[in-house]
Write a protein that holds these residues in place. Sequence first.
Motif, short mmCIF file in Angstrom:
data_model
loop_
_atom_site.label_atom_id
_atom_site.label_comp_id
_atom_site.label_asym_id
_atom_site.label_seq_id
_atom_site.Cartn_x
_atom_site.Cartn_y
_atom_site.Cartn_z
N ARG A 302 0.82 -1.21 0.00
CA ARG A 302 0.00 0.00 0.00
C ARG A 302 0.86 1.26 0.00
NH1 ARG A 302 -2.56 -4.21 1.90
NH2 ARG A 302 -4.86 -4.32 1.88
N LEU A 358 -5.66 -4.29 7.79
CA LEU A 358 -5.28 -3.69 6.52
C LEU A 358 -6.49 -3.14 5.77
CD1 LEU A 358 -2.70 -6.39 5.37
CD2 LEU A 358 -2.18 -4.01 5.99
N ASP A 362 -7.24 0.73 4.64
CA ASP A 362 -7.65 1.11 3.28
C ASP A 362 -8.83 2.06 3.33
OD1 ASP A 362 -5.72 -0.38 2.04
OD2 ASP A 362 -7.01 -2.13 1.74
#
Length: 363
Positions: A302, A358, A362
Amino acid sequence: MQRRAPLGGAEFAPETTYLNSASSGLLPMRTRTALHAAVDESASYGTMGRDYFGPAAASRAAFARLLDIPAERVAVGSSVAVQSAFVAGTLPPGAEVLVPEGDFSSLVNPFAAHPGVRLRTVPLAELAGAVRPDTALVAFSAVQSLDGVIADLAAVRAAARAHGARTYLDITQAAGWLPLRADDFDFVVCGAFKWLLCPRGTTFMAFGGNGTGGGHGDRDAAGAWPAALHAGWVAGEEPGESSYGPVLRPATTARRFDEPHAHYSYLGAAQSLALFEELGVTTVHAHNTALADHYRAGLTARGLTPRPAPGSAIVSTPGLADAERRLTEAGVRISVRGGLLRASFHLYNSTEDVERLLALLDG
């Protein structure tokens, strides 16, 4: 990666996604059950229970087995800060104590506050190279609380030996998941309420092997222990004979350094430590580090860069501190330290926990 389910089975069923073991651990079901029974017992037998010394002795022995040292070299206490103050008191006037920059205050501050100590700090990566002939003690954490960096234990130990310095190792952020050789150091302290999942108020101090491990060991050449500066009645060879006046016969083992312990804490600790004996530290290490590596890989994908901490179960990342409130509202227990979002992965965590974290980042 291979998908990982939590270890410990029915011992854990948290209502949160708990990623905060570097702050404090979750209590196993067996520990909670024992504590409930102890509280009920206290209604008839008082807060020392029917057996005040038994749980502390069992906890001492279990901790010693985890570190592969004799129980006779382990003392029980209440906090790392108290033990650090004790170690400071064993040093001669004007002694230099070398510590890493930014290490945890409970380890460092008692040396800074001691009037007979000269405190010197260097970056952790330079610690071994900074030991010099007038260094009396090197005090440091095996794993840094802020960012999970693992110290070069072998290099610091070797440098201390080469210059005749003693070593004081804090394993609060390491015990339970990182395989360790406690006998390599003169003093080893552990606040057991984090990764060892004990109730708060459980702290162990282990003493080196009198020259067989950390160089100086816990005793001098004549076999004498350091002065037990905070000894009370429990530190006597026969505690029942040590309740009034000076303790004339201190215990012949490290029990002479015991504090009067919190009964509930050590009753629970005996249960929690038994779980680690059943699972094995090597198993927990493999589980925790695999989850942490999975999280690091997800961050990297990311475009995020966590602080380098190879092989650690703690992952701290800059630029994400503002996410803590949103994560907390979503039921994720995590922490921010020094502007870093700190996630710590332990035996009750799973691959699903990593992926949920995660996904929330996001969002």
